[in-house]
Design a protein around this motif. Sequence first.
Motif, PDB file in Angstrom:
ATOM      1  N   TRP A 119     -22.804  -5.433 -49.037  1.00 24.04           N
ATOM      2  CA  TRP A 119     -21.548  -5.958 -49.696  1.00 24.04           C
ATOM      3  C   TRP A 119     -21.555  -5.638 -51.195  1.00 24.04           C
ATOM      4  CZ3 TRP A 119     -20.193  -8.589 -53.925  1.00 24.04           C
ATOM      5  CH2 TRP A 119     -18.600  -9.132 -53.929  1.00 24.04           C
ATOM      6  N   THR A 120     -22.450  -5.520 -51.829  1.00 28.05           N
ATOM      7  CA  THR A 120     -22.392  -4.886 -53.241  1.00 28.05           C
ATOM      8  C   THR A 120     -22.093  -3.362 -53.164  1.00 28.05           C
ATOM      9  OG1 THR A 120     -24.175  -6.514 -54.060  1.00 28.05           O
ATOM     10  CG2 THR A 120     -23.900  -4.602 -55.401  1.00 28.05           C
ATOM     11  N   GLN A 121     -22.512  -2.942 -52.319  1.00 23.74           N
ATOM     12  CA  GLN A 121     -22.375  -1.249 -52.274  1.00 23.74           C
ATOM     13  C   GLN A 121     -20.912  -1.022 -51.834  1.00 23.74           C
ATOM     14  OE1 GLN A 121     -25.493  -0.155 -49.340  1.00 23.74           O
ATOM     15  NE2 GLN A 121     -26.874   0.658 -50.980  1.00 23.74           N
ATOM     16  N   GLN A 123     -18.430  -3.299 -52.470  1.00 17.89           N
ATOM     17  CA  GLN A 123     -17.538  -3.426 -53.704  1.00 17.89           C
ATOM     18  C   GLN A 123     -17.600  -2.295 -54.713  1.00 17.89           C
ATOM     19  OE1 GLN A 123     -15.254  -4.923 -54.671  1.00 17.89           O
ATOM     20  NE2 GLN A 123     -15.274  -5.469 -56.846  1.00 17.89           N
ATOM     21  N   ASP A 124     -18.749  -1.732 -55.088  1.00 16.55           N
ATOM     22  CA  ASP A 124     -18.885  -0.650 -55.747  1.00 16.55           C
ATOM     23  C   ASP A 124     -18.027   0.549 -55.310  1.00 16.55           C
ATOM     24  OD1 ASP A 124     -20.430  -2.022 -57.384  1.00 16.55           O
ATOM     25  OD2 ASP A 124     -22.317  -1.108 -56.452  1.00 16.55           O
ATOM     26  N   ASN A 158     -17.287 -14.145 -51.700  1.00 17.98           N
ATOM     27  CA  ASN A 158     -18.573 -14.288 -51.890  1.00 17.98           C
ATOM     28  C   ASN A 158     -19.063 -15.842 -52.689  1.00 17.98           C
ATOM     29  OD1 ASN A 158     -20.123 -13.902 -54.874  1.00 17.98           O
ATOM     30  ND2 ASN A 158     -18.277 -12.437 -54.459  1.00 17.98           N
ATOM     31  N   VAL A 169     -13.289 -11.559 -55.719  1.00 21.18           N
ATOM     32  CA  VAL A 169     -13.846 -10.501 -56.560  1.00 21.18           C
ATOM     33  C   VAL A 169     -13.083 -10.367 -57.939  1.00 21.18           C
ATOM     34  CG1 VAL A 169     -15.100  -8.844 -54.956  1.00 21.18           C
ATOM     35  CG2 VAL A 169     -12.729  -8.662 -55.470  1.00 21.18           C
ATOM     36  N   CYS A 205     -21.952 -13.831 -48.294  1.00 21.34           N
ATOM     37  CA  CYS A 205     -21.003 -12.601 -48.424  1.00 21.34           C
ATOM     38  C   CYS A 205     -19.900 -13.067 -47.218  1.00 21.34           C
ATOM     39  CB  CYS A 205     -21.357 -11.290 -48.598  1.00 21.34           C
ATOM     40  SG  CYS A 205     -22.075 -10.815 -50.166  1.00 21.34           S
ATOM     41  N   CYS A 223     -25.356 -10.621 -47.368  1.00 18.80           N
ATOM     42  CA  CYS A 223     -24.989  -9.486 -48.302  1.00 18.80           C
ATOM     43  C   CYS A 223     -25.711  -8.445 -47.921  1.00 18.80           C
ATOM     44  CB  CYS A 223     -24.830  -9.890 -49.506  1.00 18.80           C
ATOM     45  SG  CYS A 223     -24.074 -11.505 -50.067  1.00 18.80           S
ATOM     46  N   ARG A 224     -26.867  -8.159 -47.398  1.00 19.44           N
ATOM     47  CA  ARG A 224     -27.717  -7.091 -47.202  1.00 19.44           C
ATOM     48  C   ARG A 224     -27.326  -6.400 -45.932  1.00 19.44           C
ATOM     49  NH1 ARG A 224     -33.572  -9.760 -47.981  1.00 19.44           N
ATOM     50  NH2 ARG A 224     -33.375 -10.597 -50.185  1.00 19.44           N
TER      51      ARG A 224
END
Length: 238
Positions: A119-121, A123-124, A158, A169, A205, A223-224
Motif C-alpha cells: 500500500w505505501t509503495q 501511494q508513493d 487506511n 490520503v 489498508c 498493508c504489506r
Amino acid sequence: MENVYANVDLELSQISAKKRYQGSTDPSEHTSMPLRRMDSACLARTLMGLLLSALVAVCILAILYFNNVNSFKTLHEQYDKLLMKEDNATGCKKYGFCEEGWKSLGVKCYYFSTVKLNWTQSQDHCVEKGGYLVIITSQTEQDVISTHIWENHWIGLNDMQTEGIWMWVNNEPLNATGVTFWHHHVTGQYEPDDWKIEDPSGEDCASLGNGISYINNWFDASCRKLKQFVCEKENISF
C-alpha cells in the motif's frame, strides 16, 4: 413419280423417328432437365436459409454489443453529471485532458496499475506520477472504477494512525464523505474486520475486492500485501 416416292420415304422416316422417341425406355431422356431444375431450386433454398441464419446471428450480436456499450456510456454520463454538479457548487468548471497512460473519466484522470506493490509503495508511486491513491466519494465513481478492474486494487483509505478511524490520503475522514462500500459476508460478518491471522499487525489498508472477487466492495487487508492500485488526479486544464 420419283418425287412421290421421295415424299413417302420422308414421311415414313419421320413417323419411325417419332415412334422411337415415344417408345424410349431411357428415363434420362425425359427427366434430366426437370431434375436439374429441382436440384438448382433446392440449392437456392438451402443457401437462402443459411444466409437468413447468418443475418439473424449478426443482428443478435449487434443488439448485445450496443446494449453493453449504452449501459457503460450511461454510467459515464452519470458520473460526468455528478462531477459537473460538484464544479457548479464551487463556482468553477474544469475542461482538460489526461496524460498518456491515464483514463479520463469526468474531470478526473485515473491510472490503473499493471504492477503490484504494497500500500505505501502504491501511494508513493501515485505521488511520483502527480496524483494519489484514489478517493471514492460516490456510488457512481465506485461503479465506474469497478468496471475497469478485474482483480483487487489498493485505494487511498487506511486506519494506520488510529485503529478503526479510517482516513483518506488527503487526511479527510471516511465518515465525512457520507458513503462507504464495505463488504458484508453472508455469515453476518462485515468488513473491516482487522484480521490478524496472516499479519499480526492487522489489516489497516483498504482495497477494492478480495482476490479476484467482489471488486465492487471494499476490504481491509494487510498493508504489506502486494496488489495493483488505482491513482487519481485532476485533468490538465486548457
